[in-house]
Motif scaffolding. Structure first.
Motif, mmCIF file in Angstrom:
data_model
loop_
_atom_site.group_PDB
_atom_site.id
_atom_site.type_symbol
_atom_site.label_atom_id
_atom_site.label_comp_id
_atom_site.label_asym_id
_atom_site.label_seq_id
_atom_site.Cartn_x
_atom_site.Cartn_y
_atom_site.Cartn_z
ATOM 1 N N PHE A 1 21.262 38.028 -7.770
ATOM 2 C CA PHE A 1 22.374 37.830 -7.288
ATOM 3 C C PHE A 1 22.526 38.824 -6.073
ATOM 4 O O PHE A 1 21.978 39.987 -5.859
ATOM 5 C CB PHE A 1 23.374 38.879 -8.305
ATOM 6 C CG PHE A 1 23.564 38.149 -9.842
ATOM 7 C CD1 PHE A 1 24.878 37.119 -9.822
ATOM 8 C CD2 PHE A 1 22.665 38.079 -10.818
ATOM 9 C CE1 PHE A 1 25.111 36.624 -10.974
ATOM 10 C CE2 PHE A 1 22.891 37.046 -11.721
ATOM 11 C CZ PHE A 1 24.286 36.540 -11.972
ATOM 12 N N ARG A 2 23.045 38.146 -5.008
ATOM 13 C CA ARG A 2 23.044 39.060 -3.602
ATOM 14 C C ARG A 2 24.783 38.573 -3.126
ATOM 15 O O ARG A 2 25.659 37.827 -3.811
ATOM 16 C CB ARG A 2 22.138 38.192 -2.546
ATOM 17 C CG ARG A 2 20.601 38.258 -3.205
ATOM 18 C CD ARG A 2 20.156 37.334 -2.086
ATOM 19 N NE ARG A 2 18.384 37.241 -2.625
ATOM 20 C CZ ARG A 2 17.554 36.491 -1.876
ATOM 21 N NH1 ARG A 2 18.107 35.966 -0.841
ATOM 22 N NH2 ARG A 2 16.288 36.422 -2.360
ATOM 23 N N GLN A 3 24.934 39.517 -2.254
ATOM 24 C CA GLN A 3 26.186 39.459 -1.335
ATOM 25 C C GLN A 3 27.307 39.912 -2.801
ATOM 26 O O GLN A 3 27.013 40.784 -3.348
ATOM 27 C CB GLN A 3 26.574 38.211 -0.800
ATOM 28 C CG GLN A 3 25.616 37.868 0.284
ATOM 29 C CD GLN A 3 26.171 38.668 1.592
ATOM 30 O OE1 GLN A 3 25.355 39.529 2.051
ATOM 31 N NE2 GLN A 3 27.204 38.625 2.037
ATOM 32 N N TYR A 4 28.482 39.102 -2.735
ATOM 33 C CA TYR A 4 29.535 39.646 -3.537
ATOM 34 C C TYR A 4 29.521 38.755 -4.705
ATOM 35 O O TYR A 4 29.548 37.688 -4.663
ATOM 36 C CB TYR A 4 30.888 39.490 -2.761
ATOM 37 C CG TYR A 4 31.868 39.785 -3.196
ATOM 38 C CD1 TYR A 4 32.480 41.282 -3.477
ATOM 39 C CD2 TYR A 4 32.639 38.967 -4.351
ATOM 40 C CE1 TYR A 4 33.441 41.732 -4.253
ATOM 41 C CE2 TYR A 4 33.948 39.678 -5.029
ATOM 42 C CZ TYR A 4 34.246 40.857 -4.888
ATOM 43 O OH TYR A 4 35.222 41.152 -5.729
ATOM 44 N N GLY A 5 29.798 39.642 -5.885
ATOM 45 C CA GLY A 5 30.381 38.874 -7.017
ATOM 46 C C GLY A 5 29.354 38.683 -8.197
ATOM 47 O O GLY A 5 28.135 38.569 -7.968
ATOM 48 N N PHE A 6 29.477 39.371 -9.342
ATOM 49 C CA PHE A 6 28.657 39.309 -10.609
ATOM 50 C C PHE A 6 27.482 40.039 -10.554
ATOM 51 O O PHE A 6 26.613 39.684 -11.722
ATOM 52 C CB PHE A 6 28.767 37.640 -11.008
ATOM 53 C CG PHE A 6 30.014 37.176 -11.397
ATOM 54 C CD1 PHE A 6 30.593 37.118 -12.497
ATOM 55 C CD2 PHE A 6 30.464 36.296 -10.104
ATOM 56 C CE1 PHE A 6 31.430 36.433 -12.749
ATOM 57 C CE2 PHE A 6 31.583 35.621 -10.417
ATOM 58 C CZ PHE A 6 32.086 35.789 -11.815
ATOM 59 N N ASN A 7 27.090 40.940 -9.570
ATOM 60 C CA ASN A 7 25.902 41.602 -9.639
ATOM 61 C C ASN A 7 25.813 42.342 -10.858
ATOM 62 O O ASN A 7 24.748 42.754 -11.190
ATOM 63 C CB ASN A 7 25.693 41.799 -8.166
ATOM 64 C CG ASN A 7 26.794 42.561 -7.567
ATOM 65 O OD1 ASN A 7 27.048 43.829 -7.847
ATOM 66 N ND2 ASN A 7 27.417 41.987 -6.529
ATOM 67 N N ARG A 8 26.733 43.248 -10.802
ATOM 68 C CA ARG A 8 26.664 44.410 -11.878
ATOM 69 C C ARG A 8 26.977 43.934 -12.886
ATOM 70 O O ARG A 8 26.507 44.471 -14.122
ATOM 71 C CB ARG A 8 27.585 45.731 -11.178
ATOM 72 C CG ARG A 8 26.959 46.626 -10.160
ATOM 73 C CD ARG A 8 27.514 47.890 -9.965
ATOM 74 N NE ARG A 8 28.918 47.904 -9.695
ATOM 75 C CZ ARG A 8 29.895 48.201 -10.637
ATOM 76 N NH1 ARG A 8 29.484 48.818 -11.715
ATOM 77 N NH2 ARG A 8 30.974 48.040 -10.190
ATOM 78 N N ILE A 9 28.082 42.902 -13.296
ATOM 79 C CA ILE A 9 28.307 42.647 -14.483
ATOM 80 C C ILE A 9 27.374 41.952 -15.168
ATOM 81 O O ILE A 9 27.103 42.071 -16.639
ATOM 82 C CB ILE A 9 29.748 41.370 -14.201
ATOM 83 C CG1 ILE A 9 30.645 41.996 -13.490
ATOM 84 C CG2 ILE A 9 30.144 40.712 -15.597
ATOM 85 C CD1 ILE A 9 32.057 41.067 -13.097
ATOM 86 N N SER A 10 26.516 41.248 -14.360
ATOM 87 C CA SER A 10 25.549 40.574 -15.053
ATOM 88 C C SER A 10 24.498 41.494 -15.800
ATOM 89 O O SER A 10 23.844 41.219 -16.965
ATOM 90 C CB SER A 10 24.544 39.826 -14.115
ATOM 91 O OG SER A 10 24.239 40.545 -13.026
#
Length: 416
Positions: free
Chosen positions: A343-352
Protein backbone atom coordinates in the motif's frame (compact mmCIF):
# COMPACT_ATOMS: atom_id res chain seq x y z
CA UNK A 1 75.91 53.08 27.96
CA UNK A 2 76.07 49.29 27.88
CA UNK A 3 74.47 49.16 31.34
CA UNK A 4 71.60 51.42 30.15
CA UNK A 5 70.84 49.13 27.21
CA UNK A 6 70.94 46.08 29.49
CA UNK A 7 68.48 47.70 31.89
CA UNK A 8 66.16 48.76 29.08
CA UNK A 9 66.26 45.24 27.58
CA UNK A 10 65.45 43.71 30.97
CA UNK A 11 62.57 46.17 31.36
CA UNK A 12 61.08 45.18 28.00
CA UNK A 13 61.44 41.49 28.85
CA UNK A 14 59.68 42.08 32.17
CA UNK A 15 56.90 44.06 30.42
CA UNK A 16 56.35 41.31 27.82
CA UNK A 17 56.26 38.70 30.56
CA UNK A 18 53.72 40.76 32.51
CA UNK A 19 51.53 41.20 29.43
CA UNK A 20 51.68 37.46 28.70
CA UNK A 21 50.73 36.72 32.30
CA UNK A 22 47.74 39.10 32.08
CA UNK A 23 46.64 37.49 28.79
CA UNK A 24 46.93 34.01 30.29
CA UNK A 25 44.90 35.07 33.33
CA UNK A 26 42.21 36.53 31.06
CA UNK A 27 42.05 33.32 29.04
CA UNK A 28 41.83 31.30 32.24
CA UNK A 29 39.03 33.56 33.52
CA UNK A 30 37.07 33.28 30.26
CA UNK A 31 37.56 29.52 30.23
CA UNK A 32 36.27 29.18 33.79
CA UNK A 33 33.34 31.50 33.02
CA UNK A 34 32.47 29.54 29.90
CA UNK A 35 32.73 26.28 31.82
CA UNK A 36 30.41 27.52 34.55
CA UNK A 37 27.91 28.78 31.97
CA UNK A 38 28.05 25.45 30.12
CA UNK A 39 27.59 23.55 33.39
CA UNK A 40 24.54 25.68 34.25
CA UNK A 41 23.01 24.98 30.84
CA UNK A 42 23.78 21.28 31.13
CA UNK A 43 22.26 21.07 34.62
CA UNK A 44 19.14 22.91 33.40
CA UNK A 45 18.85 20.54 30.44
CA UNK A 46 19.34 17.44 32.61
CA UNK A 47 16.39 18.47 34.77
CA UNK A 48 14.13 17.53 31.88
CA UNK A 49 15.97 15.04 29.69
CA UNK A 50 18.50 12.24 30.31
CA UNK A 51 22.07 12.84 29.13
CA UNK A 52 22.96 11.73 25.63
CA UNK A 53 25.11 8.58 25.73
CA UNK A 54 27.11 9.79 22.74
CA UNK A 55 29.14 12.83 21.85
CA UNK A 56 28.52 14.97 18.80
CA UNK A 57 31.51 13.41 17.07
CA UNK A 58 30.20 9.90 17.72
CA UNK A 59 26.81 10.81 16.29
CA UNK A 60 28.42 12.34 13.20
CA UNK A 61 30.55 9.22 12.73
CA UNK A 62 27.43 7.05 12.90
CA UNK A 63 25.71 9.25 10.32
CA UNK A 64 28.62 9.04 7.91
CA UNK A 65 28.93 5.27 8.39
CA UNK A 66 25.22 4.76 7.65
CA UNK A 67 25.46 6.82 4.47
CA UNK A 68 28.74 5.27 3.35
CA UNK A 69 27.14 1.80 3.50
CA UNK A 70 25.15 2.63 0.37
CA UNK A 71 21.90 1.59 2.03
CA UNK A 72 19.87 -1.54 1.32
CA UNK A 73 16.99 -2.11 -1.06
CA UNK A 74 13.53 -2.70 0.36
CA UNK A 75 11.54 -5.86 -0.44
CA UNK A 76 10.14 -4.34 -3.63
CA UNK A 77 13.49 -3.12 -4.88
CA UNK A 78 11.97 0.30 -5.54
CA UNK A 79 13.49 2.09 -2.58
CA UNK A 80 16.92 2.44 -1.00
CA UNK A 81 16.89 2.50 2.81
CA UNK A 82 19.53 3.96 5.12
CA UNK A 83 18.94 2.81 8.68
CA UNK A 84 20.29 4.60 11.71
CA UNK A 85 21.42 7.97 10.42
CA UNK A 86 20.67 8.89 14.00
CA UNK A 87 20.26 6.30 16.75
CA UNK A 88 18.94 6.40 20.28
CA UNK A 89 19.21 3.94 23.13
CA UNK A 90 15.97 2.92 24.77
CA UNK A 91 14.52 0.71 27.46
CA UNK A 92 13.02 -2.45 25.89
CA UNK A 93 9.74 -1.59 27.64
CA UNK A 94 9.73 2.02 26.49
CA UNK A 95 7.07 3.51 24.19
CA UNK A 96 8.40 4.91 20.93
CA UNK A 97 6.61 7.61 18.98
CA UNK A 98 7.12 6.42 15.40
CA UNK A 99 6.43 8.77 12.51
CA UNK A 100 7.25 9.36 8.86
CA UNK A 101 7.65 12.46 6.73
CA UNK A 102 8.87 13.95 3.51
CA UNK A 103 11.83 16.28 3.92
CA UNK A 104 9.54 19.33 3.69
CA UNK A 105 7.44 18.13 6.63
CA UNK A 106 10.36 17.70 9.04
CA UNK A 107 9.57 21.20 10.28
CA UNK A 108 6.92 19.50 12.48
CA UNK A 109 9.57 17.68 14.55
CA UNK A 110 10.05 20.39 17.23
CA UNK A 111 6.37 20.13 18.25
CA UNK A 112 6.72 16.35 18.65
CA UNK A 113 9.94 16.66 20.63
CA UNK A 114 8.30 19.21 22.91
CA UNK A 115 5.20 17.14 23.70
CA UNK A 116 6.63 13.60 23.61
CA UNK A 117 9.20 13.12 26.37
CA UNK A 118 10.27 9.63 25.34
CA UNK A 119 12.14 8.24 22.33
CA UNK A 120 11.08 9.40 18.89
CA UNK A 121 11.80 7.60 15.59
CA UNK A 122 11.26 9.20 12.20
CA UNK A 123 11.57 7.66 8.74
CA UNK A 124 12.26 10.36 6.16
CA UNK A 125 11.44 10.01 2.47
CA UNK A 126 13.46 11.94 -0.10
CA UNK A 127 11.83 11.80 -3.55
CA UNK A 128 14.78 13.34 -5.39
CA UNK A 129 18.55 13.34 -5.18
CA UNK A 130 18.47 16.97 -4.06
CA UNK A 131 16.05 16.14 -1.23
CA UNK A 132 18.28 13.26 -0.14
CA UNK A 133 21.22 15.66 0.08
CA UNK A 134 19.11 18.15 2.06
CA UNK A 135 18.03 15.39 4.44
CA UNK A 136 21.62 14.34 5.17
CA UNK A 137 22.85 17.91 5.69
CA UNK A 138 19.86 18.62 7.93
CA UNK A 139 20.56 15.50 9.98
CA UNK A 140 24.17 16.57 10.38
CA UNK A 141 23.05 20.03 11.54
CA UNK A 142 20.55 18.60 14.04
CA UNK A 143 23.15 16.20 15.45
CA UNK A 144 25.52 19.14 15.95
CA UNK A 145 23.17 21.68 17.54
CA UNK A 146 20.18 19.81 19.01
CA UNK A 147 21.08 17.84 22.17
CA UNK A 148 17.47 16.71 22.52
CA UNK A 149 17.64 15.16 19.05
CA UNK A 150 20.92 13.39 19.86
CA UNK A 151 19.50 12.02 23.10
CA UNK A 152 16.03 10.88 22.03
CA UNK A 153 15.61 10.65 18.28
CA UNK A 154 16.34 7.92 15.75
CA UNK A 155 16.27 8.81 12.07
CA UNK A 156 16.18 6.66 8.96
CA UNK A 157 16.20 7.71 5.33
CA UNK A 158 14.52 6.20 2.27
CA UNK A 159 14.73 7.33 -1.34
CA UNK A 160 14.07 5.86 -4.79
CA UNK A 161 16.51 3.03 -5.46
CA UNK A 162 18.06 4.83 -8.42
CA UNK A 163 19.47 7.46 -6.05
CA UNK A 164 22.17 7.20 -3.42
CA UNK A 165 22.39 9.61 -0.51
CA UNK A 166 25.81 11.22 -0.28
CA UNK A 167 27.93 11.82 2.79
CA UNK A 168 27.96 15.61 3.38
CA UNK A 169 31.22 17.11 2.17
CA UNK A 170 32.81 19.03 5.07
CA UNK A 171 34.50 21.34 2.56
CA UNK A 172 31.15 22.32 1.05
CA UNK A 173 28.70 22.18 3.95
CA UNK A 174 26.36 24.80 2.51
CA UNK A 175 24.10 27.18 4.40
CA UNK A 176 23.46 24.83 7.33
CA UNK A 177 27.14 25.15 8.34
CA UNK A 178 26.51 28.77 9.31
CA UNK A 179 23.89 27.81 11.89
CA UNK A 180 24.78 27.88 15.57
CA UNK A 181 21.68 26.69 17.45
CA UNK A 182 18.90 24.14 17.22
CA UNK A 183 16.31 26.88 16.76
CA UNK A 184 18.28 28.24 13.82
CA UNK A 185 18.37 24.75 12.25
CA UNK A 186 14.58 24.39 12.27
CA UNK A 187 14.03 28.03 11.29
CA UNK A 188 16.26 27.43 8.28
CA UNK A 189 14.41 24.23 7.43
CA UNK A 190 11.09 26.05 7.56
CA UNK A 191 12.42 28.70 5.19
CA UNK A 192 13.64 26.22 2.55
CA UNK A 193 10.75 23.74 2.86
CA UNK A 194 8.15 23.73 0.11
CA UNK A 195 5.17 21.76 1.45
CA UNK A 196 2.89 20.53 -1.30
CA UNK A 197 -0.45 18.79 -1.53
CA UNK A 198 -0.65 15.36 0.13
CA UNK A 199 1.58 12.83 -1.65
CA UNK A 200 1.78 14.96 -4.84
CA UNK A 201 5.50 14.46 -5.26
CA UNK A 202 5.70 15.63 -8.85
CA UNK A 203 8.51 13.21 -9.65
CA UNK A 204 6.71 10.04 -10.72
CA UNK A 205 7.52 8.52 -7.34
CA UNK A 206 5.08 6.82 -4.97
CA UNK A 207 5.19 7.81 -1.30
CA UNK A 208 5.79 4.49 0.56
CA UNK A 209 3.85 5.34 3.73
CA UNK A 210 3.56 1.79 5.07
CA UNK A 211 7.20 0.98 4.40
CA UNK A 212 8.16 4.14 6.27
CA UNK A 213 5.88 3.25 9.19
CA UNK A 214 7.52 -0.15 9.52
CA UNK A 215 10.96 1.43 9.28
CA UNK A 216 10.17 3.94 12.04
CA UNK A 217 8.77 1.36 14.48
CA UNK A 218 11.49 -1.20 13.73
CA UNK A 219 13.05 -2.60 16.89
CA UNK A 220 10.45 -1.07 19.21
CA UNK A 221 8.34 -3.18 21.53
CA UNK A 222 5.60 -0.64 22.22
CA UNK A 223 5.04 2.01 19.57
CA UNK A 224 2.55 4.77 18.82
CA UNK A 225 2.60 5.27 15.04
CA UNK A 226 1.39 8.72 13.97
CA UNK A 227 1.65 11.12 11.06
CA UNK A 228 4.27 13.79 11.61
CA UNK A 229 1.73 16.63 11.85
CA UNK A 230 -0.15 15.00 14.74
CA UNK A 231 0.79 16.17 18.23
CA UNK A 232 0.21 14.07 21.38
CA UNK A 233 -1.38 15.43 24.53
CA UNK A 234 0.86 16.65 27.33
CA UNK A 235 2.22 13.81 29.48
CA UNK A 236 1.00 10.99 27.22
CA UNK A 237 4.37 9.26 27.20
CA UNK A 238 4.68 9.38 31.02
CA UNK A 239 1.13 8.08 31.44
CA UNK A 240 1.73 5.19 29.07
CA UNK A 241 5.01 4.24 30.75
CA UNK A 242 3.42 4.22 34.20
CA UNK A 243 0.46 2.16 32.99
CA UNK A 244 2.56 -0.37 31.09
CA UNK A 245 5.11 -0.68 33.91
CA UNK A 246 2.41 -1.59 36.43
CA UNK A 247 1.17 -4.65 34.58
CA UNK A 248 2.11 -7.14 31.88
CA UNK A 249 -1.50 -7.77 30.86
CA UNK A 250 -1.34 -5.69 27.69
CA UNK A 251 -0.24 -8.38 25.25
CA UNK A 252 -2.83 -8.64 22.51
CA UNK A 253 -4.35 -5.24 23.37
CA UNK A 254 -4.37 -2.17 21.14
CA UNK A 255 -4.64 0.90 23.38
CA UNK A 256 -6.50 3.42 21.26
CA UNK A 257 -5.56 7.12 21.44
CA UNK A 258 -8.50 9.27 20.22
CA UNK A 259 -7.51 11.57 17.36
CA UNK A 260 -8.82 15.06 16.65
CA UNK A 261 -8.15 17.86 14.18
CA UNK A 262 -8.05 21.57 14.90
CA UNK A 263 -8.28 24.85 13.01
CA UNK A 264 -4.85 26.45 12.64
CA UNK A 265 -5.59 29.92 13.92
CA UNK A 266 -6.56 31.88 17.04
CA UNK A 267 -5.95 29.10 19.59
CA UNK A 268 -2.85 27.14 20.59
CA UNK A 269 -2.91 23.36 20.50
CA UNK A 270 -4.57 21.97 23.65
CA UNK A 271 -2.34 20.17 26.13
CA UNK A 272 -4.94 18.52 28.38
CA UNK A 273 -8.31 16.84 27.84
CA UNK A 274 -10.05 19.70 29.63
CA UNK A 275 -8.54 22.23 27.20
CA UNK A 276 -9.41 20.01 24.26
CA UNK A 277 -13.05 19.61 25.29
CA UNK A 278 -13.49 23.38 25.68
CA UNK A 279 -12.29 23.88 22.10
CA UNK A 280 -14.39 20.89 21.01
CA UNK A 281 -17.56 22.53 22.36
CA UNK A 282 -16.58 25.79 20.65
CA UNK A 283 -16.34 24.06 17.29
CA UNK A 284 -12.59 24.68 16.98
CA UNK A 285 -11.78 20.98 17.36
CA UNK A 286 -13.54 17.99 15.81
CA UNK A 287 -12.88 14.23 15.39
CA UNK A 288 -10.09 13.38 12.96
CA UNK A 289 -11.18 12.84 9.34
CA UNK A 290 -14.60 14.27 10.21
CA UNK A 291 -15.32 15.36 6.62
CA UNK A 292 -12.96 13.06 4.75
CA UNK A 293 -14.02 9.69 6.21
CA UNK A 294 -16.06 9.84 9.41
CA UNK A 295 -16.58 6.01 9.50
CA UNK A 296 -12.78 5.68 9.60
CA UNK A 297 -12.82 7.08 13.16
CA UNK A 298 -16.44 6.69 14.37
CA UNK A 299 -15.96 3.43 16.35
CA UNK A 300 -13.75 5.38 18.78
CA UNK A 301 -17.07 6.74 20.12
CA UNK A 302 -16.10 10.35 20.70
CA UNK A 303 -19.30 11.23 22.57
CA UNK A 304 -18.65 8.48 25.11
CA UNK A 305 -15.02 9.55 25.46
CA UNK A 306 -15.99 13.19 26.02
CA UNK A 307 -18.47 12.20 28.78
CA UNK A 308 -15.96 10.16 30.80
CA UNK A 309 -15.32 11.55 34.30
CA UNK A 310 -11.95 13.32 34.60
CA UNK A 311 -9.13 11.21 36.03
CA UNK A 312 -5.48 11.76 36.82
CA UNK A 313 -4.18 8.33 35.80
CA UNK A 314 -4.14 7.13 32.22
CA UNK A 315 -6.03 3.86 31.75
CA UNK A 316 -8.25 2.00 29.26
CA UNK A 317 -11.80 3.32 29.67
CA UNK A 318 -13.86 1.00 27.45
CA UNK A 319 -13.49 -1.74 24.85
CA UNK A 320 -14.57 -1.25 21.24
CA UNK A 321 -15.22 -3.89 18.59
CA UNK A 322 -13.34 -3.28 15.38
CA UNK A 323 -15.40 -2.73 12.24
CA UNK A 324 -14.45 -1.75 8.75
CA UNK A 325 -13.13 0.90 7.93
CA UNK A 326 -11.88 1.91 11.40
CA UNK A 327 -8.23 2.96 11.40
CA UNK A 328 -7.41 3.88 15.01
CA UNK A 329 -4.15 5.26 16.29
CA UNK A 330 -2.99 2.94 19.05
CA UNK A 331 -0.18 1.66 21.25
CA UNK A 332 0.50 -2.06 21.23
CA UNK A 333 3.39 -4.37 22.01
CA UNK A 334 4.38 -7.92 21.29
CA UNK A 335 3.59 -9.59 17.97
CA UNK A 336 2.01 -6.63 16.22
CA UNK A 337 1.52 -7.28 12.48
CA UNK A 338 3.57 -5.12 10.16
CA UNK A 339 1.99 -2.61 7.82
CA UNK A 340 1.59 -4.13 4.36
CA UNK A 341 4.14 -2.31 2.23
CA UNK A 342 2.27 -2.87 -1.03
CA UNK A 343 0.00 0.00 0.00
CA UNK A 344 1.48 3.29 -1.18
CA UNK A 345 0.16 6.79 -1.72
CA UNK A 346 -3.46 7.33 -0.67
CA UNK A 347 -6.02 4.84 0.61
CA UNK A 348 -6.38 1.75 2.83
CA UNK A 349 -2.79 1.78 4.13
CA UNK A 350 -3.68 2.05 7.83
CA UNK A 351 -7.07 0.35 7.55
CA UNK A 352 -5.40 -2.81 6.26
CA UNK A 353 -3.14 -3.05 9.30
CA UNK A 354 -6.00 -2.43 11.74
CA UNK A 355 -8.00 -5.11 9.94
CA UNK A 356 -5.17 -7.60 10.44
CA UNK A 357 -4.91 -6.68 14.13
CA UNK A 358 -8.58 -7.59 14.45
CA UNK A 359 -8.24 -10.90 12.60
CA UNK A 360 -5.11 -11.74 14.62
CA UNK A 361 -7.17 -11.53 17.83
CA UNK A 362 -6.25 -8.12 19.24
CA UNK A 363 -8.81 -6.28 21.35
CA UNK A 364 -9.20 -2.50 21.13
CA UNK A 365 -9.50 -0.41 24.30
CA UNK A 366 -9.86 3.38 24.24
CA UNK A 367 -7.70 5.37 26.66
CA UNK A 368 -9.48 7.76 28.99
CA UNK A 369 -7.31 10.90 28.97
CA UNK A 370 -4.68 10.91 26.21
CA UNK A 371 -5.33 12.15 22.69
CA UNK A 372 -3.72 13.22 19.42
CA UNK A 373 -4.39 16.52 17.70
CA UNK A 374 -3.83 17.11 14.00
CA UNK A 375 -2.70 20.63 13.09
CA UNK A 376 -5.34 21.82 10.66
CA UNK A 377 -8.69 20.50 9.45
CA UNK A 378 -8.68 17.75 6.84
CA UNK A 379 -10.58 19.00 3.81
CA UNK A 380 -11.46 16.69 0.87
CA UNK A 381 -10.80 19.44 -1.68
CA UNK A 382 -7.18 19.82 -0.53
CA UNK A 383 -6.10 16.39 -1.76
CA UNK A 384 -4.12 16.07 -4.99
CA UNK A 385 -5.95 15.22 -8.26
CA UNK A 386 -4.69 11.61 -8.37
CA UNK A 387 -6.15 10.81 -4.95
CA UNK A 388 -9.28 9.03 -6.24
CA UNK A 389 -7.33 6.90 -8.72
CA UNK A 390 -4.91 5.88 -5.96
CA UNK A 391 -7.82 5.13 -3.66
CA UNK A 392 -9.45 2.84 -6.23
CA UNK A 393 -6.18 1.00 -6.88
CA UNK A 394 -5.65 0.40 -3.17
CA UNK A 395 -9.29 -0.60 -2.73
CA UNK A 396 -8.73 -3.52 -5.11
CA UNK A 397 -5.54 -4.39 -3.26
CA UNK A 398 -7.43 -4.28 0.04
CA UNK A 399 -9.93 -6.87 -1.25
CA UNK A 400 -7.04 -9.14 -2.16
CA UNK A 401 -5.39 -8.45 1.21
CA UNK A 402 -8.51 -9.57 3.11
CA UNK A 403 -8.60 -12.83 1.17
CA UNK A 404 -4.95 -13.42 2.03
CA UNK A 405 -5.73 -12.98 5.74
CA UNK A 406 -8.03 -16.02 5.61
CA UNK A 407 -5.06 -18.15 4.62
CA UNK A 408 -2.69 -16.41 7.05
CA UNK A 409 -5.07 -16.89 10.03
CA UNK A 410 -7.00 -20.09 9.21
CA UNK A 411 -8.15 -20.62 12.80
CA UNK A 412 -9.44 -17.09 13.33
CA UNK A 413 -13.19 -16.64 13.64
CA UNK A 414 -12.88 -12.94 12.79
CA UNK A 415 -12.97 -11.30 9.40
CA UNK A 416 -12.93 -7.81 7.96
Amino acid sequence: MHTFHAVRCAFYQLLVAALMLVAMLQLLYLSLLSGLHGQEEQEQYLEYFPPSPRSVDQVKAQLRAALASGGVLDASGDYRVYRGLLKTTMDPDDVVLATHASVDNLLHLPALLERWEGPLAVAVFAATKEEAQLATVLTLAMSSHCPDVRARMAMHLACPSRYEAAVPDPREPGEFALLRSCQQVFDKLASVAQPGVNYALGSNVSYPNNMLRNLAREGANYALVVDVDMVPSEGLWRGLREMLDQSDQWAGTALVVPAFEMRQYRYRLPETKDELLKLYRMGQVRPFYYEVCMPCQAPTDYYRWADLPPETLLRPAYEVSWRDPWEPFYVAGGKVPSFDERFRQYGFNRISQACELHVAGFVFKVLNEGFLIHKGLKDPVEFHPQKEAENQHNKLLYRQFKQELKAKYPDSTRHC
